[in-house]
Design a protein around this motif. Structure first.
Motif, PDB file in Angstrom:
ATOM      1  N   LEU A  45       0.931  -1.296   0.158  1.00  0.00           N
ATOM      2  CA  LEU A  45       0.157   0.216  -0.019  1.00  0.00           C
ATOM      3  C   LEU A  45       0.843   1.166  -0.214  1.00  0.00           C
ATOM      4  CD1 LEU A  45      -2.984  -1.125   2.499  1.00  0.00           C
ATOM      5  CD2 LEU A  45      -2.887  -0.858   0.207  1.00  0.00           C
ATOM      6  N   ARG A  46       1.941   1.186   0.830  1.00  0.00           N
ATOM      7  CA  ARG A  46       2.919   2.239   0.817  1.00  0.00           C
ATOM      8  C   ARG A  46       3.444   2.714  -0.808  1.00  0.00           C
ATOM      9  NH1 ARG A  46       4.740   0.661   6.033  1.00  0.00           N
ATOM     10  NH2 ARG A  46       6.090  -0.713   5.014  1.00  0.00           N
ATOM     11  N   ARG A  47       3.632   1.278  -1.470  1.00  0.00           N
ATOM     12  CA  ARG A  47       4.201   1.480  -2.663  1.00  0.00           C
ATOM     13  C   ARG A  47       3.235   2.089  -3.764  1.00  0.00           C
ATOM     14  NH1 ARG A  47       6.418  -3.185  -6.997  1.00  0.00           N
ATOM     15  NH2 ARG A  47       7.431  -1.538  -8.553  1.00  0.00           N
ATOM     16  N   ALA A  48       1.843   1.816  -3.641  1.00  0.00           N
ATOM     17  CA  ALA A  48       0.787   2.123  -4.441  1.00  0.00           C
ATOM     18  C   ALA A  48       0.865   3.947  -4.236  1.00  0.00           C
ATOM     19  CB  ALA A  48      -0.644   1.467  -3.927  1.00  0.00           C
ATOM     20  N   THR A  49       0.922   4.326  -2.870  1.00  0.00           N
ATOM     21  CA  THR A  49       0.803   5.619  -2.705  1.00  0.00           C
ATOM     22  C   THR A  49       1.766   6.389  -3.364  1.00  0.00           C
ATOM     23  OG1 THR A  49      -0.118   5.002  -0.618  1.00  0.00           O
ATOM     24  CG2 THR A  49       0.850   7.391  -0.840  1.00  0.00           C
ATOM     25  N   GLU A  50       3.184   5.858  -3.195  1.00  0.00           N
ATOM     26  CA  GLU A  50       4.373   6.387  -4.004  1.00  0.00           C
ATOM     27  C   GLU A  50       4.150   6.395  -5.476  1.00  0.00           C
ATOM     28  OE1 GLU A  50       7.374   3.956  -2.652  1.00  0.00           O
ATOM     29  OE2 GLU A  50       7.356   4.654  -0.507  1.00  0.00           O
ATOM     30  N   MET A  51       3.762   5.430  -6.166  1.00  0.00           N
ATOM     31  CA  MET A  51       3.273   5.318  -7.526  1.00  0.00           C
ATOM     32  C   MET A  51       2.395   6.326  -8.118  1.00  0.00           C
ATOM     33  SD  MET A  51       3.188   1.247  -8.263  1.00  0.00           S
ATOM     34  CE  MET A  51       2.769   1.536  -9.964  1.00  0.00           C
ATOM     35  N   CYS A  52       1.307   6.747  -7.470  1.00  0.00           N
ATOM     36  CA  CYS A  52       0.365   7.883  -7.526  1.00  0.00           C
ATOM     37  C   CYS A  52       0.940   9.033  -7.587  1.00  0.00           C
ATOM     38  CB  CYS A  52      -1.086   7.507  -6.801  1.00  0.00           C
ATOM     39  SG  CYS A  52      -1.940   6.071  -7.206  1.00  0.00           S
ATOM     40  N   ALA A  53       1.672   9.256  -6.096  1.00  0.00           N
ATOM     41  CA  ALA A  53       2.303  10.467  -6.245  1.00  0.00           C
ATOM     42  C   ALA A  53       3.326  10.854  -7.471  1.00  0.00           C
ATOM     43  CB  ALA A  53       3.116  10.461  -4.905  1.00  0.00           C
ATOM     44  N   ALA A  54       3.960   9.777  -7.743  1.00  0.00           N
ATOM     45  CA  ALA A  54       4.894  10.151  -9.029  1.00  0.00           C
ATOM     46  C   ALA A  54       4.184  10.142 -10.365  1.00  0.00           C
ATOM     47  CB  ALA A  54       5.680   8.630  -9.208  1.00  0.00           C
ATOM     48  N   LEU A  55       2.867   9.497 -10.426  1.00  0.00           N
ATOM     49  CA  LEU A  55       2.123   9.951 -11.816  1.00  0.00           C
ATOM     50  C   LEU A  55       1.601  11.321 -11.822  1.00  0.00           C
ATOM     51  CD1 LEU A  55       0.209   6.310 -11.782  1.00  0.00           C
ATOM     52  CD2 LEU A  55       1.862   7.432 -13.583  1.00  0.00           C
ATOM     53  N   GLN A  56       1.232  11.805 -10.379  1.00  0.00           N
ATOM     54  CA  GLN A  56       0.745  12.968 -10.262  1.00  0.00           C
ATOM     55  C   GLN A  56       1.752  14.118 -10.452  1.00  0.00           C
ATOM     56  OE1 GLN A  56      -1.075  12.859  -6.210  1.00  0.00           O
ATOM     57  NE2 GLN A  56      -3.341  12.976  -7.171  1.00  0.00           N
ATOM     58  N   ALA A  57       3.073  13.809 -10.166  1.00  0.00           N
ATOM     59  CA  ALA A  57       4.058  14.714 -10.259  1.00  0.00           C
ATOM     60  C   ALA A  57       4.338  14.842 -11.805  1.00  0.00           C
ATOM     61  CB  ALA A  57       5.214  14.147  -9.708  1.00  0.00           C
ATOM     62  N   ALA A  58       4.153  13.545 -12.531  1.00  0.00           N
ATOM     63  CA  ALA A  58       4.324  13.713 -13.920  1.00  0.00           C
ATOM     64  C   ALA A  58       3.281  14.295 -14.746  1.00  0.00           C
ATOM     65  CB  ALA A  58       4.714  12.276 -14.422  1.00  0.00           C
ATOM     66  N   GLY A  59       2.258  14.918 -14.033  1.00  0.00           N
ATOM     67  CA  GLY A  59       1.062  15.207 -14.664  1.00  0.00           C
ATOM     68  C   GLY A  59       0.084  14.235 -15.556  1.00  0.00           C
ATOM     69  N   VAL A  60       0.244  12.941 -14.731  1.00  0.00           N
ATOM     70  CA  VAL A  60      -0.669  11.803 -15.123  1.00  0.00           C
ATOM     71  C   VAL A  60      -1.614  11.510 -13.931  1.00  0.00           C
ATOM     72  CG1 VAL A  60      -0.751   9.647 -15.867  1.00  0.00           C
ATOM     73  CG2 VAL A  60       0.877  10.686 -16.566  1.00  0.00           C
ATOM     74  N   ASP A  61      -2.941  11.682 -14.188  1.00  0.00           N
ATOM     75  CA  ASP A  61      -4.046  11.574 -13.215  1.00  0.00           C
ATOM     76  C   ASP A  61      -4.854  10.467 -13.485  1.00  0.00           C
ATOM     77  OD1 ASP A  61      -6.317  14.373 -13.795  1.00  0.00           O
ATOM     78  OD2 ASP A  61      -5.230  12.794 -15.125  1.00  0.00           O
ATOM     79  N   GLY A  62      -4.696   9.548 -14.535  1.00  0.00           N
ATOM     80  CA  GLY A  62      -5.552   8.652 -15.132  1.00  0.00           C
ATOM     81  C   GLY A  62      -5.049   8.135 -16.239  1.00  0.00           C
ATOM     82  N   VAL A  63      -5.925   7.280 -17.039  1.00  0.00           N
ATOM     83  CA  VAL A  63      -5.560   6.661 -18.161  1.00  0.00           C
ATOM     84  C   VAL A  63      -6.980   6.888 -18.734  1.00  0.00           C
ATOM     85  CG1 VAL A  63      -5.355   4.266 -19.204  1.00  0.00           C
ATOM     86  CG2 VAL A  63      -4.333   4.833 -16.868  1.00  0.00           C
ATOM     87  N   ASN A  64      -6.404   7.147 -20.112  1.00  0.00           N
ATOM     88  CA  ASN A  64      -7.482   7.434 -21.143  1.00  0.00           C
ATOM     89  C   ASN A  64      -8.580   8.549 -20.442  1.00  0.00           C
ATOM     90  OD1 ASN A  64      -6.233   5.490 -22.816  1.00  0.00           O
ATOM     91  ND2 ASN A  64      -7.691   3.915 -22.056  1.00  0.00           N
ATOM     92  N   ARG A  65      -8.228   9.554 -19.869  1.00  0.00           N
ATOM     93  CA  ARG A  65      -9.205  10.453 -19.635  1.00  0.00           C
ATOM     94  C   ARG A  65      -9.203  11.723 -20.443  1.00  0.00           C
ATOM     95  NH1 ARG A  65      -8.655  10.935 -12.915  1.00  0.00           N
ATOM     96  NH2 ARG A  65      -9.415   9.150 -12.358  1.00  0.00           N
TER      97      ARG A  65
END
Length: 475
Positions: free
Chosen positions: A455-475
């Protein structure tokens, strides 16, 4: 000399223990003792009324007294003789009682098991009728029961504790139990079956007929838990043959009719889902047999723009009754571990690979069963609809069923745990263990830290995606 101790109908165990102690301490062999219930006919060679020898100290293994107390209540032929024979054999042999391969011990355990079963049936099928008199200080109730064995004294304490706030009488063919003013008493008196019908029985039968669910009918299980011999004491027993005979037709009629409108609490559940039309379809789903036994379909819950979708296996007993996912013991454990890992549970969308509860009835409990591949495939349409509606950036597969639904492979979860794989629709899927596996294994297995780390890793992955400007898939 043949001794013939007479055992009274009440106080049977105490009388047997006194006589057995006197006989065994004087090494009287089992074949020289003929045990008789009071009122029985003495054998030809028995010395009726002969004085027992003076008792001396005797020791028996731990557990024999409780076993003897139960077996003394048995009506099985030779039960008291068997007890005395085992008493003689177990002196100085404490290991005898634990030897289940010994024929005498196996028979004793069988007799004790029958007594416990009879006690369980009495607890389940005693039905009290209110016979309170106007102006009485305490409620007064009356019941009739026909036990297979002489269990009244064994079971009296249970009813005293359970129904201590009222006066009651339980009549059996040989003994009358009374609890009046806080005092429990027994009287050995022969009684005929009581007529306890009253005006409330018709109301109860109407209620029972309306709550009877033909789709959940299991005749063998019902007769195992409620043998026919007890039906005559139950008001609803008159209805059971007809309800069984019409069950198949009623199930067909229920299936032929359109679903009724959901209750208000179901409407509130539907409001939390991202696609209300899809949610309504879920509640009418008959794509697999699970819908017939489950209380309701349980859809997902969470923000419609969640970056993480957590996918479990299926609703449990609590979820099936409440209509909400992740609220049972496994869900509560997930919430605790998520908080400890810094995982924002409220920001995640949580759902299950299968939307109906799969279980095996066992008495009053419903025992969880794993969904099979066909059931997971039948439910994939609902999971896909949720994913399409939420468009999460990351999927978390909790356990084998979720991994099967999201990646097509539900095997080797322990080996794959913590890995990010490509899902069937191209989204990243973090595979991890299900909280229920942690509950089954216990704290000593150390599985909690594995789930926390994932769960910690999932949180870190989402933080990295948000930092890269990705907030979802095919949005």
């Amino acid at each position: 000399m043949i001794y013939a101790p007479h055992l009274p109908r009440l106080g049977t165990f105490e009388a047997w223990r006194t006589a057995a102690r006197a006989l065994a301490s004087n090494d009287i062999p089992a074949d020289q003792v003929e045990w008789m219930m009071e009122g029985g006919q003495t054998g030809l060679f028995a010395q009726d009324g002969a004085a027992l020898p003076a008792p001396r100290d005797i020791s028996v293994p731990s557990g024999f007294v409780q076993l003897a107390r139960q077996v003394c209540a048995s009506r099985a032929e030779g039960a008291h003789e068997l007890l005395y024979r085992v008493l003689l054999r177990c002196r100085g042999n404490a290991a005898l009682l634990s030897n289940r391969a010994d024929p005498d011990i196996a028979r004793l355990e069988e007799l004790a098991k029958n007594i416990r079963r009879d006690m369980h049936k009495m607890k389940a099928f005693v039905r009290f009728r209110d016979v309170s008199k106007p102006g009485a200080n305490r409620r007064q109730f009356l019941s009739w029961f026909e036990p297979d064995h002489r269990i009244e004294e064994l079971i009296g304490g249970f009813f005293q504790r359970r129904f201590g706030d009222m006066d009651w009488v339980i009549v059996t063919p040989e003994v009358t139990m009374r609890f009046e003013g806080g005092d429990l008493s027994f009287e050995a008196v022969a009684s005929e079956r009581l007529d306890l019908s009253d005006e409330t029985e018709e109301l109860w039968k109407t209620y029972y007929a309306n709550i009877f669910n033909p789709a959940r009918l299991k005749i063998k299980a019902m007769q195992s838990e409620m043998p026919k011999k007890y039906w005559k004491n139950l008001p609803e027993a008159d209805l059971i043959p007809g309800l069984i005979a019409n069950a198949e037709a009623r199930v067909a009629q229920m299936q032929a009719h359109a679903p009724t409108l959901p209750p208000l609490r179901a409407e509130r559940i539907l409001d939390r889902l991202p696609d209300r039309d899809a949610a309504r379809d879920i509640h009418a789903c008959k794509r697999c047999p699970l819908s017939a036994a489950a209380t309701q379909a349980v859809g997902g819950e969470g923000p419609q723009d969640a970056m993480i979708m957590v996918v479990g296996e299926q609703p449990g007993d609590t979820e099936d009754l409440s209509g909400r996912p992740f609220v049972g013991p496994a869900g509560q454990l997930f919430d605790r571990l998520a908080e400890e890992a810094g995982f924002d549970r409220a920001a995640a969308y949580v759902t299950n690979a299968v939307k109906h509860f799969k279980f095996q009835p066992r008495g009053k409990r419903r025992i969880h069963q794993n969904p099979n591949t066909s059931e997971i495939e039948a439910c994939r349409v609902w999971l896909t609809a949720e994913i399409d509606a939420v468009q999460p950036a990351l999927l978390i597969a909790l356990g084998g069923s979720a991994a099967q639904a999201l990646t097509g492979d539900g095997s080797r979860i322990t080996a794959r745990r913590g890995r990010v794989e490509k899902g069937l629709d191209g989204r990243p899927v973090l595979v991890t263990i299900h909280p229920s596996a942690i509950l089954r294994a216990g704290p000593s297995a150390g599985l909690e830290e594995h789930l926390r780390a994932d769960l910690r890793r999932a949180t870190e992955m989402c933080a990295a995606l948000q930092a890269a400007g990705v907030d979802g898939v095919n949005r």
